[in-house]
Each structure stands twice: as structure tokens, then as C-alpha cells.
Motif scaffolding. Structure first.
Motif, PDB file in Angstrom:
ATOM      1  N   UNK A  21       0.820  -1.215   0.000  1.00  0.00           N
ATOM      2  CA  UNK A  21       0.000   0.000   0.000  1.00  0.00           C
ATOM      3  C   UNK A  21       0.857   1.270   0.000  1.00  0.00           C
ATOM      4  N   UNK A  22       1.883   1.339   0.853  1.00  0.00           N
ATOM      5  CA  UNK A  22       2.694   2.561   0.905  1.00  0.00           C
ATOM      6  C   UNK A  22       3.494   2.741  -0.384  1.00  0.00           C
ATOM      7  N   UNK A  23       3.935   1.637  -0.997  1.00  0.00           N
ATOM      8  CA  UNK A  23       4.707   1.751  -2.234  1.00  0.00           C
ATOM      9  C   UNK A  23       3.821   2.156  -3.408  1.00  0.00           C
ATOM     10  N   UNK A  24       2.588   1.650  -3.448  1.00  0.00           N
ATOM     11  CA  UNK A  24       1.668   2.004  -4.537  1.00  0.00           C
ATOM     12  C   UNK A  24       1.276   3.473  -4.481  1.00  0.00           C
ATOM     13  N   UNK A  25       1.196   4.037  -3.271  1.00  0.00           N
ATOM     14  CA  UNK A  25       0.789   5.435  -3.107  1.00  0.00           C
ATOM     15  C   UNK A  25       1.878   6.422  -3.494  1.00  0.00           C
ATOM     16  N   UNK A  26       3.131   5.990  -3.450  1.00  0.00           N
ATOM     17  CA  UNK A  26       4.250   6.904  -3.656  1.00  0.00           C
ATOM     18  C   UNK A  26       4.555   7.068  -5.139  1.00  0.00           C
ATOM     19  N   UNK A  27       4.542   8.314  -5.607  1.00  0.00           N
ATOM     20  CA  UNK A  27       4.906   8.587  -6.999  1.00  0.00           C
ATOM     21  C   UNK A  27       6.404   8.404  -7.173  1.00  0.00           C
TER      22      UNK A  27
END
Length: 69
Positions: A21-27
Motif C-alpha cells: 500500500x505505501x509503495x503504490x501510493x508513492x509517486x
């Protein structure tokens, strides 16, 4: 593009889900792979390893930068 390797203290699917989740949110993160069994996360990005480390620490899991994979 560099591919970084991190060790993340993941013990269950919920832990690996938090990492995803945190990696998917980060551009700026182009691709990543989570290996729950080996407690490894591989990230392809133009970001620095320190920037990715800070993103992974948001999960609350103990995280260590290993090196380039």
C-alpha cells in the motif's frame, strides 16, 4: 534504473499488504516486488535508497537497506 533491496520485518500477509500500500501510493516508484517468506522488498525507482527507506518505514516495520539488487 536502480533496483534497491530492503529487509522488512514482515510476519504475515497483512504486513506485506501494508508495504504494498505505501509503495503504490508513492509517486516515482516504477516497480516493486515483495517476498514475504524471505522478508525482502525490491524496488525499482529513480528515487534514492534513503527516500524509499523513509517510505517503507511508514509501515511501522523494522526496515533495513541492503543494497542494489
Amino acid at each position: 534504473m536502480p533496483k534497491y533491496e530492503f529487509t522488512v520485518e514482515m510476519t504475515c500477509g497483512g504486513c506485506s499488504g501494508a508495504v504494498e500500500r505505501v509503495l503504490k501510493k508513492k509517486e516515482g516508484i516504477d516497480n516493486f516486488e515483495v517476498d514475504l517468506e524471505k522478508k525482502k522488498v525490491f524496488v525499482e525507482t529513480s528515487m534514492t535508497s534513503d527516500e524509499v527507506l523513509e517510505v517503507l518505514k511508514k509501515t511501522g516495520k523494522a526496515t533495513t537497506y541492503v543494497g542494489t539488487a
